[in-house]
Scaffold this motif. Structure first.
Motif, short mmCIF file in Angstrom:
data_model
loop_
_atom_site.label_atom_id
_atom_site.label_comp_id
_atom_site.label_asym_id
_atom_site.label_seq_id
_atom_site.Cartn_x
_atom_site.Cartn_y
_atom_site.Cartn_z
N UNK A 85 0.85 -1.20 0.00
CA UNK A 85 0.00 0.00 0.00
C UNK A 85 0.88 1.25 0.00
N UNK A 86 1.84 1.26 -0.91
CA UNK A 86 2.76 2.38 -1.08
C UNK A 86 2.67 2.88 -2.51
N UNK A 87 2.73 4.20 -2.70
CA UNK A 87 2.55 4.82 -4.02
C UNK A 87 1.20 4.43 -4.61
N UNK A 88 0.18 4.55 -3.78
CA UNK A 88 -1.18 4.14 -4.17
C UNK A 88 -2.17 5.30 -4.12
N UNK A 89 -1.67 6.53 -3.93
CA UNK A 89 -2.51 7.71 -4.04
C UNK A 89 -3.60 7.81 -3.00
N UNK A 90 -4.64 8.56 -3.37
CA UNK A 90 -5.75 8.79 -2.44
C UNK A 90 -6.45 7.50 -2.06
N UNK A 91 -6.59 6.59 -3.02
CA UNK A 91 -7.27 5.33 -2.71
C UNK A 91 -6.49 4.54 -1.66
N UNK A 92 -5.18 4.55 -1.75
CA UNK A 92 -4.36 3.84 -0.77
C UNK A 92 -4.53 4.43 0.63
N UNK A 93 -4.59 5.76 0.71
CA UNK A 93 -4.80 6.42 2.00
C UNK A 93 -6.17 6.07 2.56
N UNK A 94 -7.20 6.13 1.70
CA UNK A 94 -8.55 5.79 2.14
C UNK A 94 -8.63 4.33 2.60
N UNK A 95 -7.90 3.46 1.92
CA UNK A 95 -7.91 2.04 2.33
C UNK A 95 -7.27 1.85 3.70
N UNK A 96 -6.19 2.59 3.97
CA UNK A 96 -5.55 2.50 5.29
C UNK A 96 -6.51 3.00 6.37
N UNK A 97 -7.22 4.09 6.08
CA UNK A 97 -8.22 4.60 7.04
C UNK A 97 -9.34 3.59 7.26
N UNK A 98 -9.74 2.91 6.18
CA UNK A 98 -10.80 1.92 6.30
C UNK A 98 -10.36 0.74 7.17
N UNK A 99 -9.13 0.31 6.97
CA UNK A 99 -8.59 -0.76 7.82
C UNK A 99 -8.61 -0.33 9.28
N UNK A 100 -8.19 0.89 9.52
CA UNK A 100 -8.17 1.42 10.88
C UNK A 100 -9.56 1.38 11.50
N UNK A 101 -10.55 1.81 10.74
CA UNK A 101 -11.93 1.84 11.23
C UNK A 101 -12.45 0.43 11.49
N UNK A 102 -12.18 -0.48 10.58
CA UNK A 102 -12.66 -1.86 10.76
C UNK A 102 -12.08 -2.49 12.02
N UNK A 103 -10.78 -2.32 12.25
CA UNK A 103 -10.19 -2.92 13.45
C UNK A 103 -10.68 -2.21 14.71
N UNK A 104 -10.84 -0.90 14.65
CA UNK A 104 -11.38 -0.17 15.81
C UNK A 104 -12.76 -0.68 16.17
N UNK A 105 -13.59 -0.93 15.17
CA UNK A 105 -14.93 -1.46 15.43
C UNK A 105 -14.86 -2.86 16.02
N UNK A 106 -13.94 -3.67 15.52
CA UNK A 106 -13.81 -5.05 16.03
C UNK A 106 -13.40 -5.05 17.50
N UNK A 107 -12.49 -4.12 17.86
CA UNK A 107 -11.99 -4.07 19.23
C UNK A 107 -12.80 -3.13 20.12
N UNK A 108 -13.77 -2.43 19.53
CA UNK A 108 -14.61 -1.47 20.26
C UNK A 108 -13.76 -0.39 20.93
N UNK A 109 -12.84 0.20 20.14
CA UNK A 109 -12.00 1.29 20.64
C UNK A 109 -12.07 2.45 19.65
#
Length: 402
Positions: A85-109
């Motif tokens: 997920x390097x040199x992937x532009x705006x979509x790559x950044x949005x994907x990293x944010x989405x991963x962050x959100x999904x794990x936060x929801x899983x851990x309830x944090x």
């Protein structure tokens, strides 16, 4: 590496510190091996990080750095291999944010307590459907499966675990790392993670981590290339219930020794497992004008392709070593440089010594080769680690994409 002298720091079998859990699974990013995992603490942990200085810093690295810099706290990290997920532009950044959100929801944090780390092929987008489907499969285990889930061309995980006491409280510190190629740190490189149940302020932990990577991770090289994704993150959740570590105290010294030892061992394991490598190479520089010069010369020697190739060929060609020293801008007394390999003196006062070439050549068959250099120009020292340059390095990297 300089061994910890404090006898209270003891190596033990791999285990997670109290309050930490992890998992590693296969979700299809690689053909069959584990490729996805997470690491988390039951409570928010003090957090510190060091990051690649490559200008094309990957989205996961940027995001994790941003989260840690907010308040030096994290509670979870989502990890994957195969796709950087390097040199992937705006979509790559949005994907990293989405991963962050999904794990936060899983851990309830809160998402601000979640970091992301990726490694693998540069330029490819993450297959988000695989990641979304893989997240529910992650379980809170105490296994070492996550240490396999970040490997790329590594032949094995790099793992270290030590225990020690702080004010009468037993503390565990456990680290793991990945790295085999594209290794030439500037600030830090590869992916490295250190967990501990010690109680320590996040800002103080950051200072200690930054100081300790300078003569551990920053002193290894495999191929002279600095990656876009690399970082080392340290988490301390306080489950050991020790009094919070304060500067200039015995507890500070013990903890700092342990951290240096863990980082140093992980760094050496990475160097020894360099792509195609058959030998770990250690260089010790003595009597440098200052530590910067000592570190610079040591790293230049283990990073020289000519030196690395000679060691692979078991050729005691010291001319390549002295030439590398002279190519640096370190202060050198050119008439008084000494060189030895595996304890056998080859050069004194910058002139060749008679030596048993067959004996030195035989010693270079060992899995670890030690080069000692005395610059006779001060009282500082330097140390670095690398590996030999083999045919397999070219083979691996000639077809990495395919």
């Amino acid at each position: 590496m300089q061994l910890v002298t404090n006898t209270q720091v003891t190596p033990v079998a791999f285990q997670w510190p109290a309050g930490f859990y992890s998992d590693g699974i296969h979700i299809g990013l690689r053909k069959s091996k584990k490729d996805f995992g997470y690491l988390f603490s039951k409570v928010p942990a003090a957090a510190a990080g060091t990051y690649t200085t490559n200008q094309f810093q990957a989205a996961p690295t940027k995001l994790t750095k941003m989260m840690i810099n907010q308040n030096h706290q994290l509670q979870g990290l989502l990890l994957n291999t195969a796709v950087a997920n390097s040199c992937t532009g705006r979509q790559g950044w949005d994907n990293a944010l989405q991963e962050q959100t999904w794990l936060a929801n899983k851990l309830a944090v809160d998402p601000s307590l979640i970091g992301v780390a990726s490694t693998g092929l540069i330029g490819a987008q993450l297959p988000m459907d695989l990641i979304k489907n893989g997240l529910p499969q992650l379980s809170p285990t105490t296994s070492d499966a996550v240490t396999y889930a970040v490997l790329t061309t590594d032949t094995h995980p790099k793992k270290v675990c030590v225990q020690f006491e702080l004010s009468g409280h037993l503390v565990t510190m456990t680290g793991f790392a990945k790295g085999s190629g594209m290794i030439h740190p500037k600030m830090c490189t590869m992916l490295g993670f250190v967990t501990t149940d010690a109680q320590i302020d996040g800002d103080l932990l950051q200072t200690m981590l930054s100081d300790n990577v300078d003569d551990t991770f920053n002193q290894i090289t495999v191929d002279g290339d600095t990656s876009t994704n690399d970082m080392v993150v340290t988490l301390a959740n306080g489950y050991a219930d020790n009094p919070s570590i304060q500067p200039h105290t015995p507890d500070y010294t013990i903890f700092n020794d342990a951290l240096h030892d863990v980082l140093g061992q992980l760094a050496q394991q990475i160097a020894a497992d360099g792509e195609g490598a058959s030998k770990l190479v250690e260089c010790n520089v003595l009597q440098a004008a200052n530590m910067t010069d000592g570190q610079k010369v040591a790293k230049a020697i283990v990073g020289s392709n000519l030196v690395k190739a000679a060691i692979f060929g078991e050729d005691p060609n010291w001319g390549r070593i002295i030439s590398t020293i002279g190519a640096t801008d370190a202060a050198v007394d050119i008439d008084h440089v000494d060189i030895a390999m595996n304890g056998m003196a080859l050069v004194a006062d910058s002139l060749a010594l008679p030596f048993d070439e067959a004996a030195v050549k035989h010693s270079l068959q060992a899995p670890k080769v030690i080069i000692d250099v005395n610059l006779h120009h001060g009282s500082a020292h330097g140390q670095a680690w690398g590996c030999d340059l083999t045919y397999n390095y070219v083979k691996i990297n000639a077809s990495y994409h395919t």
